[in-house]
Motif scaffolding. Structure first.
Motif, PDB file in Angstrom:
ATOM      1  N   SER A 115     -14.435   3.524   2.522  1.00 18.83           N
ATOM      2  CA  SER A 115     -13.028   3.223   2.789  1.00 18.83           C
ATOM      3  C   SER A 115     -12.839   3.154   4.297  1.00 18.83           C
ATOM      4  O   SER A 115     -13.120   4.131   4.996  1.00 18.83           O
ATOM      5  N   VAL A 116     -12.357   2.010   4.781  1.00 20.24           N
ATOM      6  CA  VAL A 116     -12.050   1.909   6.216  1.00 20.24           C
ATOM      7  C   VAL A 116     -10.662   2.494   6.493  1.00 20.24           C
ATOM      8  O   VAL A 116     -10.260   2.664   7.638  1.00 20.24           O
ATOM      9  N   ILE A 117      -9.945   2.815   5.419  1.00 20.09           N
ATOM     10  CA  ILE A 117      -8.588   3.372   5.527  1.00 20.09           C
ATOM     11  C   ILE A 117      -8.629   4.908   5.665  1.00 20.09           C
ATOM     12  O   ILE A 117      -7.823   5.499   6.387  1.00 20.09           O
ATOM     13  N   ALA A 118      -9.576   5.529   4.969  1.00 19.55           N
ATOM     14  CA  ALA A 118      -9.606   6.998   4.888  1.00 19.55           C
ATOM     15  C   ALA A 118      -9.543   7.700   6.257  1.00 19.55           C
ATOM     16  O   ALA A 118      -8.816   8.694   6.392  1.00 19.55           O
ATOM     17  N   PRO A 119     -10.251   7.206   7.277  1.00 20.13           N
ATOM     18  CA  PRO A 119     -10.195   7.918   8.567  1.00 20.13           C
ATOM     19  C   PRO A 119      -8.803   7.931   9.222  1.00 20.13           C
ATOM     20  O   PRO A 119      -8.542   8.779  10.066  1.00 20.13           O
ATOM     21  N   VAL A 120      -7.934   6.999   8.837  1.00 21.78           N
ATOM     22  CA  VAL A 120      -6.584   6.985   9.430  1.00 21.78           C
ATOM     23  C   VAL A 120      -5.529   7.447   8.424  1.00 21.78           C
ATOM     24  O   VAL A 120      -4.325   7.417   8.712  1.00 21.78           O
ATOM     25  N   ALA A 121      -5.978   7.835   7.238  1.00 15.44           N
ATOM     26  CA  ALA A 121      -5.030   8.321   6.227  1.00 15.44           C
ATOM     27  C   ALA A 121      -4.873   9.830   6.364  1.00 15.44           C
ATOM     28  O   ALA A 121      -5.734  10.523   6.909  1.00 15.44           O
ATOM     29  N   LYS A 122      -3.737  10.316   5.848  1.00 14.85           N
ATOM     30  CA  LYS A 122      -3.522  11.774   5.819  1.00 14.85           C
ATOM     31  C   LYS A 122      -4.530  12.406   4.865  1.00 14.85           C
ATOM     32  O   LYS A 122      -5.051  13.483   5.107  1.00 14.85           O
ATOM     33  N   GLY A 123      -4.776  11.717   3.765  1.00 16.94           N
ATOM     34  CA  GLY A 123      -5.719  12.196   2.771  1.00 16.94           C
ATOM     35  C   GLY A 123      -5.961  11.125   1.742  1.00 16.94           C
ATOM     36  O   GLY A 123      -5.300  10.078   1.771  1.00 16.94           O
ATOM     37  N   GLN A 124      -6.878  11.417   0.851  1.00 18.27           N
ATOM     38  CA  GLN A 124      -7.242  10.422  -0.169  1.00 18.27           C
ATOM     39  C   GLN A 124      -7.304  11.086  -1.532  1.00 18.27           C
ATOM     40  O   GLN A 124      -7.804  12.208  -1.659  1.00 18.27           O
ATOM     41  N   ILE A 125      -6.773  10.397  -2.538  1.00 14.78           N
ATOM     42  CA  ILE A 125      -6.864  10.871  -3.916  1.00 14.78           C
ATOM     43  C   ILE A 125      -7.529   9.750  -4.707  1.00 14.78           C
ATOM     44  O   ILE A 125      -7.057   8.611  -4.670  1.00 14.78           O
ATOM     45  N   ALA A 126      -8.620  10.055  -5.395  1.00 10.79           N
ATOM     46  CA  ALA A 126      -9.325   9.008  -6.142  1.00 10.79           C
ATOM     47  C   ALA A 126      -9.799   9.539  -7.480  1.00 10.79           C
ATOM     48  O   ALA A 126     -10.228  10.694  -7.583  1.00 10.79           O
ATOM     49  N   GLY A 127      -9.711   8.704  -8.489  1.00 11.47           N
ATOM     50  CA  GLY A 127     -10.344   9.003  -9.769  1.00 11.47           C
ATOM     51  C   GLY A 127      -9.487   9.794 -10.738  1.00 11.47           C
ATOM     52  O   GLY A 127      -9.960  10.178 -11.803  1.00 11.47           O
ATOM     53  N   LEU A 128      -8.233  10.016 -10.400  1.00  7.98           N
ATOM     54  CA  LEU A 128      -7.377  10.826 -11.284  1.00  7.98           C
ATOM     55  C   LEU A 128      -6.382   9.967 -12.055  1.00  7.98           C
ATOM     56  O   LEU A 128      -5.397  10.467 -12.579  1.00  7.98           O
ATOM     57  N   GLY A 129      -6.662   8.665 -12.117  1.00  4.94           N
ATOM     58  CA  GLY A 129      -5.752   7.773 -12.835  1.00  4.94           C
ATOM     59  C   GLY A 129      -4.411   7.678 -12.121  1.00  4.94           C
ATOM     60  O   GLY A 129      -4.314   7.948 -10.921  1.00  4.94           O
ATOM     61  N   LEU A 130      -3.377   7.347 -12.890  1.00  5.01           N
ATOM     62  CA  LEU A 130      -2.053   7.179 -12.281  1.00  5.01           C
ATOM     63  C   LEU A 130      -1.471   8.507 -11.809  1.00  5.01           C
ATOM     64  O   LEU A 130      -0.560   8.545 -10.984  1.00  5.01           O
ATOM     65  N   LEU A 131      -2.021   9.604 -12.326  1.00  2.00           N
ATOM     66  CA  LEU A 131      -1.575  10.927 -11.884  1.00  2.00           C
ATOM     67  C   LEU A 131      -1.748  11.082 -10.368  1.00  2.00           C
ATOM     68  O   LEU A 131      -0.985  11.798  -9.716  1.00  2.00           O
ATOM     69  N   GLY A 132      -2.721  10.377  -9.812  1.00  2.00           N
ATOM     70  CA  GLY A 132      -2.955  10.432  -8.369  1.00  2.00           C
ATOM     71  C   GLY A 132      -1.703  10.078  -7.565  1.00  2.00           C
ATOM     72  O   GLY A 132      -1.423  10.680  -6.529  1.00  2.00           O
ATOM     73  N   TYR A 133      -0.935   9.108  -8.053  1.00  2.00           N
ATOM     74  CA  TYR A 133       0.294   8.713  -7.348  1.00  2.00           C
ATOM     75  C   TYR A 133       1.309   9.869  -7.380  1.00  2.00           C
ATOM     76  O   TYR A 133       2.000  10.131  -6.411  1.00  2.00           O
ATOM     77  N   GLU A 134       1.393  10.526  -8.540  1.00  2.00           N
ATOM     78  CA  GLU A 134       2.357  11.633  -8.680  1.00  2.00           C
ATOM     79  C   GLU A 134       1.954  12.808  -7.787  1.00  2.00           C
ATOM     80  O   GLU A 134       2.807  13.472  -7.198  1.00  2.00           O
ATOM     81  N   LEU A 135       0.639  13.038  -7.702  1.00  2.00           N
ATOM     82  CA  LEU A 135       0.165  14.140  -6.854  1.00  2.00           C
ATOM     83  C   LEU A 135       0.471  13.847  -5.380  1.00  2.00           C
ATOM     84  O   LEU A 135       0.829  14.750  -4.627  1.00  2.00           O
ATOM     85  N   ALA A 136       0.349  12.587  -5.004  1.00  2.00           N
ATOM     86  CA  ALA A 136       0.672  12.210  -3.623  1.00  2.00           C
ATOM     87  C   ALA A 136       2.158  12.465  -3.349  1.00  2.00           C
ATOM     88  O   ALA A 136       2.532  12.957  -2.276  1.00  2.00           O
ATOM     89  N   LEU A 137       3.001  12.154  -4.323  1.00  2.00           N
ATOM     90  CA  LEU A 137       4.440  12.400  -4.165  1.00  2.00           C
ATOM     91  C   LEU A 137       4.705  13.895  -4.021  1.00  2.00           C
ATOM     92  O   LEU A 137       5.555  14.316  -3.225  1.00  2.00           O
ATOM     93  N   GLU A 138       3.958  14.680  -4.796  1.00  2.00           N
ATOM     94  CA  GLU A 138       4.088  16.139  -4.725  1.00  2.00           C
ATOM     95  C   GLU A 138       3.762  16.639  -3.308  1.00  2.00           C
ATOM     96  O   GLU A 138       4.432  17.546  -2.798  1.00  2.00           O
ATOM     97  N   VAL A 139       2.759  16.034  -2.695  1.00  2.00           N
ATOM     98  CA  VAL A 139       2.397  16.413  -1.322  1.00  2.00           C
ATOM     99  C   VAL A 139       3.597  16.178  -0.395  1.00  2.00           C
ATOM    100  O   VAL A 139       3.982  17.054   0.387  1.00  2.00           O
ATOM    101  N   PHE A 140       4.208  14.998  -0.508  1.00  2.00           N
ATOM    102  CA  PHE A 140       5.360  14.694   0.358  1.00  2.00           C
ATOM    103  C   PHE A 140       6.567  15.578   0.019  1.00  2.00           C
ATOM    104  O   PHE A 140       7.349  15.927   0.892  1.00  2.00           O
TER     105      PHE A 140
END
Ligand code: DQA
Length: 148
Positions: A115-140
């Motif tokens: 991922s060329v994005i990961a080094p400039v991202a706050k973090g990365q969530i992968a492989g958890l299906g659509l739940l990954g989007y919800e977990l990202a929202l939880e972080v915010f």
């Protein structure tokens, strides 16, 4: 009210129809509705945007920075693996961006392992299906709580 941009890149408009064995049967519309609902329950405004075009995604990142968005949940699709332009756009804004992948990119083809994005991202969530989007929202949702 916190404002979060949900950004989806190329081919994610085909969610539900596209390789359902990998990406599931839920459509993008259903995902976006769920995220807006979940946001509202938590007093977060979720703004949704999808594009198959690199420039449109970059424009949206710039716009987010300039319009008071607090954070971005971003699945850049295949651009993840090679778009230096999107990487530069993220590096050039101050907003935290959480990179989300529905599939576990690390157990798939070799080209998806980088991922060329990961080094400039706050973090990365992968492989958890659509739940990954919800977990990202939880972080915010949790972010900034300490100051309130
Ligand atoms: C994806 C993984 C990418 O490798 C792929 O090109 C996509 C979707 C994911 O959500 O798993 O389009 O970002």
């Amino acid at each position: 009210m916190k404002k979060i941009l949900l950004l989806n890149g190329p081919n994610l408009n085909r969610l539900g129809k596209r390789e359902p064995g990998i990406y599931g049967v839920t459509t993008l519309k259903e995902l976006e509705e769920q995220m807006v609902r979940l946001g509202a329950e938590n007093k977060i405004e979720v703004i949704c945007f999808q594009s198959n075009h690199e420039g449109a995604l970059i424009d949206k990142l710039h716009e987010a920075e300039d319009t008071g968005v607090d954070g971005v949940i971003f699945n850049p699709g295949a651009f993840t693996h090679y778009s230096y332009a999107i990487r530069d756009a993220i590096a050039g804004i101050t907003l935290p961006v959480i990179e989300v992948h529905i599939s576990n990119v690390y157990e798939r083809e070799e080209f998806r392992h980088k991922s060329v994005i990961a080094p400039v991202a706050k973090g990365q969530i992968a492989g958890l299906g659509l739940l990954g989007y919800e977990l990202a929202l939880e972080v915010f949702k949790r972010e900034g709580k300490e100051e309130e």
